[in-house]
Design a protein around this motif. Structure first.
Motif, PDB file in Angstrom:
ATOM      1  N   ASP A 293      -1.182   4.597  -3.785  1.00 57.93           N
ATOM      2  CA  ASP A 293      -2.458   5.119  -3.304  1.00 57.93           C
ATOM      3  C   ASP A 293      -2.391   6.627  -3.113  1.00 57.93           C
TER       4      ASP A 293
ATOM      5  N   GLU B  41       2.844  -3.327   1.241  1.00 60.46           N
ATOM      6  CA  GLU B  41       2.072  -2.148   1.625  1.00 60.46           C
ATOM      7  C   GLU B  41       2.911  -0.879   1.540  1.00 60.46           C
TER       8      GLU B  41
ATOM      9  N   ARG C  76     -12.813   3.147  -4.045  1.00 63.81           N
ATOM     10  CA  ARG C  76     -11.410   3.144  -3.617  1.00 63.81           C
ATOM     11  C   ARG C  76     -11.040   4.484  -2.995  1.00 63.81           C
TER      12      ARG C  76
ATOM     13  N   LEU D  30      -2.613   8.352  -6.404  1.00 60.88           N
ATOM     14  CA  LEU D  30      -4.002   8.331  -6.862  1.00 60.88           C
ATOM     15  C   LEU D  30      -4.815   9.437  -6.192  1.00 60.88           C
TER      16      LEU D  30
ATOM     17  N   ALA E 207       2.630   0.003  -2.048  1.00 60.25           N
ATOM     18  CA  ALA E 207       1.255   0.323  -2.431  1.00 60.25           C
ATOM     19  C   ALA E 207       0.794   1.649  -1.840  1.00 60.25           C
ATOM     20  N   ASP E 208       1.290   1.982  -0.648  1.00 61.99           N
ATOM     21  CA  ASP E 208       0.889   3.240  -0.028  1.00 61.99           C
ATOM     22  C   ASP E 208       1.305   4.435  -0.877  1.00 61.99           C
TER      23      ASP E 208
ATOM     24  N   LEU F  10      -9.737   5.333   0.860  1.00 61.75           N
ATOM     25  CA  LEU F  10      -8.520   6.081   1.171  1.00 61.75           C
ATOM     26  C   LEU F  10      -8.808   7.262   2.095  1.00 61.75           C
TER      27      LEU F  10
END
Length: 448
Positions: A412, A405, A93, A415, A408-409, A97
């Protein structure tokens, strides 16, 4: 020797730009006695990539300049080595990214940041493939002149060499973390046709990017100034300001950051989304880290690909995703502004945890109103017909995906912020193992 990274990420044909940026690298090395690593990160198609390779091979040797031309296979090998060495969960993942399938303005710059760490550079200086330098007396006006003069120095020591200072004296002992300027020429966001076709539609659509709550007179000014850079007045003489740099006054084709910033926090890796790569500029300003704003503006232009039907749709999608990302980012920026100097640790460096927390909050419940933004785009674009109606059809078909999205962006990004410190710590080892020429290169040389 003091090393810096001058980077040109590209996914389009730009042999002339490679040659021009190499000229800037040679200027920086010659005038400032530094080792400039010119890093071309190439995601272009095979034919264009071959032309880039030829352009790199044709560069004349320049003392103090090392040129690296890395295609996506090279970049992937380096990134996989870094992620593996870091031993983090979710390695695949993280790799996605860092090197996604789609266009990501943040991810390509993050790769430059990691490679700069591997090379032992103190700063990253970013240029774009769809821009060129101004000329004065027939000679290029290079932004790196001001960037190398100020980055990494105490603001108090820089104050005597700039044209003016507008910096709070309380920040005088801090290091200059950013130097940048804007552009002249065509707007950075390709909306001139929309403005010409329907000025009211333009104002309503661009107004979606303005934070909620601004007084109407401020909103009008922000809409009028949006994406227009420094206008069209050509460079005649230097003007430099020591200040807390406003992200609205610089462009990412004309920016340099110190490693005390990008070594701590990356950029959002969102795909097919313009504007998100300005995140670190907001962070630096809210953390009250000094910067220098100069006026060696780069000339922006739009490529022929942008004018094609396929290029138009791709760009309108990136613009729509930017409008949907805006409320999430505005919520994060508000939290960063409220935190202020609490974003810094006792060592004066940015605390990544203080950045990740508001990102997670925005990815959770997050701001509302994105459904309304899509409705405005749909209404205005359909009223224009033609290619705009086709874009509206695309947005409608992807409506739920686009909304998901945007949330979710942010998750991410959080993360990646969490993993970033570990990734930067292992970057040099990965370069030694997977791209050894990066770690051992000495000027003058050309790699790949």
């Amino acid at each position: 020797m003091h090393r810096v990274c001058l980077t040109l990420p590209t996914h389009r044909s730009c042999p002339a730009t490679i040659t021009a940026v190499a000229g800037e690298a040679a200027y920086g090395a010659r005038e400032f006695g530094v080792e400039v690593h010119l890093l071309v990160l190439d995601s272009a198609a095979p034919a264009e990539r071959a032309a880039h390779r030829a352009a790199v091979a044709a560069l004349p040797p320049a003392p103090g300049v090392v040129v690296h031309h890395l295609d996506e296979d090279d970049q992937r090998a380096f990134l996989r080595g870094t992620v593996t060495a870091a031993g983090l969960d979710g390695a695949d993942r993280l790799l996605d990214l860092m090197l996604p399938a789609g266009v990501s303005y943040g991810a390509c710059t993050n790769r430059a940041f990691l490679l700069a760490e591997a090379l032992g550079c103190a700063s990253v200086h970013r240029r774009d493939s769809d821009s060129r330098y101004q000329l004065l007396g027939g000679k290029p006006v290079f932004p790196i002149h001001h960037e190398l003069a100020v980055l990494g120095r105490r603001a108090a020591d820089v104050a005597g060499s700039v044209t003016r200072s507008r910096l709070d004296p309380g920040c005088a002992d801090r290091t200059v973390a950013v130097a940048g300027a804007s552009f002249i020429g065509e707007p950075s966001v390709d909306l001139a046709e929309l403005r010409a076709l329907d000025p009211e539609a333009y104002r309503e659509v661009v107004g979606l990017s303005v934070p909620v709550g601004h007084p109407e007179i401020w909103r009008r000014n922000l809409i009028d100034e949006a994406f227009r850079g420094a206008g069209d007045t050509p460079f005649t003489t230097d003007l430099t300001t020591l200040t807390l740099v406003s992200p609205a006054r610089v462009d990412m084709c004309n920016i340099a950051l110190g490693r005390e910033v990008y070594g701590r926090v990356p950029l959002p890796p969102a795909t097919d989304t313009i504007g998100t790569d300005y995140f670190l500029l907001h962070l630096v300003r809210h953390a009250r880290l000094p910067g220098v704003l100069h006026n060696r503006h780069i000339v922006n232009y739009h490529t022929d690909e942008r004018r094609s039907d396929e290029g138009f749709l791709a760009y309108q999608l990136r613009f729509a995703k930017y409008l949907l990302a805006t409320p999430h980012l505005d919520a994060v920026y508000a939290e960063l502004a409220a935190a202020g100097e609490a974003l810094l640790g006792p060592d004066g460096l940015i605390r990544p945890a203080a950045v990740a927390a508001p990102l997670r909050a925005s990815a959770g419940a997050g701001p509302t109103g994105n459904e309304d933004r899509l409705a405005v785009l749909d209404r205005r674009y359909r009223s224009l017909g033609g290619r705009y109606a086709t874009a509206a059809d695309l947005f409608a078909a992807r409506r739920e995906r686009l909304l998901a999205e945007a949330r979710a962006d942010m998750a991410d990004f959080a993360l990646l912020v969490d993993a970033w410190g570990t990734l930067t710590a292992h970057a040099k080892g990965a370069a030694v193992n997977h791209l050894p020429h990066l770690a051992t290169a000495h000027a003058p040389a050309v790699t790949r």
